[in-house]
Design an enzyme around this catalytic site. Structure first.
Site, short mmCIF file in Angstrom:
data_model
loop_
_atom_site.label_atom_id
_atom_site.label_comp_id
_atom_site.label_asym_id
_atom_site.label_seq_id
_atom_site.Cartn_x
_atom_site.Cartn_y
_atom_site.Cartn_z
N GLY A 258 21.55 6.18 5.43
CA GLY A 258 21.30 7.00 6.37
C GLY A 258 22.17 7.13 7.64
O GLY A 258 22.27 8.22 8.23
N LYS B 127 23.33 10.73 7.93
CA LYS B 127 22.59 11.42 8.75
C LYS B 127 22.63 11.07 10.35
O LYS B 127 22.65 11.99 11.29
CB LYS B 127 21.12 11.18 8.31
CG LYS B 127 20.78 11.21 6.83
CD LYS B 127 20.75 12.85 6.49
CE LYS B 127 20.26 13.03 4.96
NZ LYS B 127 19.00 12.69 4.55
N GLU C 213 11.00 8.46 5.28
CA GLU C 213 12.07 8.84 6.40
C GLU C 213 13.53 8.56 5.88
O GLU C 213 13.71 7.38 5.42
CB GLU C 213 11.84 8.07 7.66
CG GLU C 213 10.39 8.24 8.32
CD GLU C 213 10.18 9.78 8.60
OE1 GLU C 213 11.19 10.46 8.83
OE2 GLU C 213 9.20 10.43 9.13
N CYS C 214 14.50 9.22 6.32
CA CYS C 214 16.02 9.02 5.97
C CYS C 214 16.49 8.17 6.85
O CYS C 214 17.73 8.00 6.82
CB CYS C 214 16.64 10.38 5.64
SG CYS C 214 16.60 11.29 6.99
N GLY C 215 16.10 7.95 8.18
CA GLY C 215 16.64 7.34 9.39
C GLY C 215 16.91 8.00 10.63
O GLY C 215 16.91 7.56 11.71
#
EC number: 1.8.4.8
Length: 245
Positions: free
Chosen positions: A125, A129, A231-233
């Site tokens: 992440g 991201k 959540e991906c971060g």
């Protein structure tokens, strides 16, 4: 009004958003944000299942706001094609940000991080991201980040407020209080094409290796990262002292 907004402290910006949004509809919130904060704003988009709503709202009510597309290199082919279709039809000002390390280079150096538990997913992440989004905010000179996050997405988002401070960045959610029925109605009323994978049982959309169709009796949360997290971060504090998010 921009000069007034620029002189405010981050906390007063949060209060301003949270006091103004409840009495407004989503379109009014978007227009108000641009009128109030101007060039401090960016919208992030994943071009996922419901991303077209915020993209459409921006295109109609504040087209000057730039759109940041985080291209991890691991999106579904259908997502890439859907994104190009929306960008063209809505006339969006899209800025594509990618990781500093390509997908092939990441896998050569670290293996498949998404298969390496919590630590691997956290690193994934951060690389794919968080760092690109942080770079986008710095490049575009923005400190207010608009997102299409909704409370009904997951239990981790149920208690969010319309505006919240994440390190140096104010995050705002114009459709935070929308129910799923409102989402469906907006797509229908505005003749917005759906993401092609929606018809295949996907209820949320991310990278191909960590997103799956929802099984019978399952939830959207269970279809991300094997049900271990949602959540991906991006919507969590990065922990990096020199990051804005």
């Amino acid at each position: 009004m921009n000069s007034i907004a620029n002189a405010m402290t981050p906390q007063s910006d949060v209060d301003l958003v949270n006091e103004a949004f409840p009495s407004m509809k989503a379109a009014e919130r978007v227009a108000w944000l641009h009128e109030t904060f101007g060039s401090r704003l960016v919208l992030s988009s994943s071009f996922g299942l419901q991303a077209a709503i915020m993209l459409h709202l921006i295109s109609k009510h504040a087209p000057q706001i730039p759109v940041v597309w985080l291209d991890t290199g691991y999106l579904f082919p259908e997502t890439y094609r859907y994104a190009e279709k929306l960008i063209e039809s809505l006339g969006l000002d899209v800025h594509v940000y990618q990781p500093k390390l390509s997908a092939a280079r990441q896998e050569a150096l670290y293996g498949k991080l998404w298969e390496k538990g919590e630590e691997g997913n956290t690193k994934y992440g951060l690389i794919n991201k968080v760092e690109p989004m942080n770079r986008a905010l710095l490049d575009l000179g923005a400190d207010i980040w608009i997102s299409g996050l909704r409370r009904s997405h997951s239990s981790t988002r149920a208690d969010r407020t319309f505006g919240e401070q994440q390190k140096k960045t104010l995050k705002v959610y114009p459709i935070l209080d929308w129910a799923d029925a409102q989402v469906s109605a907006y797509f229908y009323e505005n003749a917005i094409p759906p993401h092609p994978l929606e018809s295949q049982g996907y209820q949320t959309m991310g990278d191909w290796h960590s997103t799956s169709p929802v099984e019978e009796g399952g939830t959207a949360e269970s279809s991300r990262f094997g049900g271990e997290k949602y959540e991906c971060g991006l919507h969590l504090d990065s922990g990096a002292a020199d990051f804005q998010i």
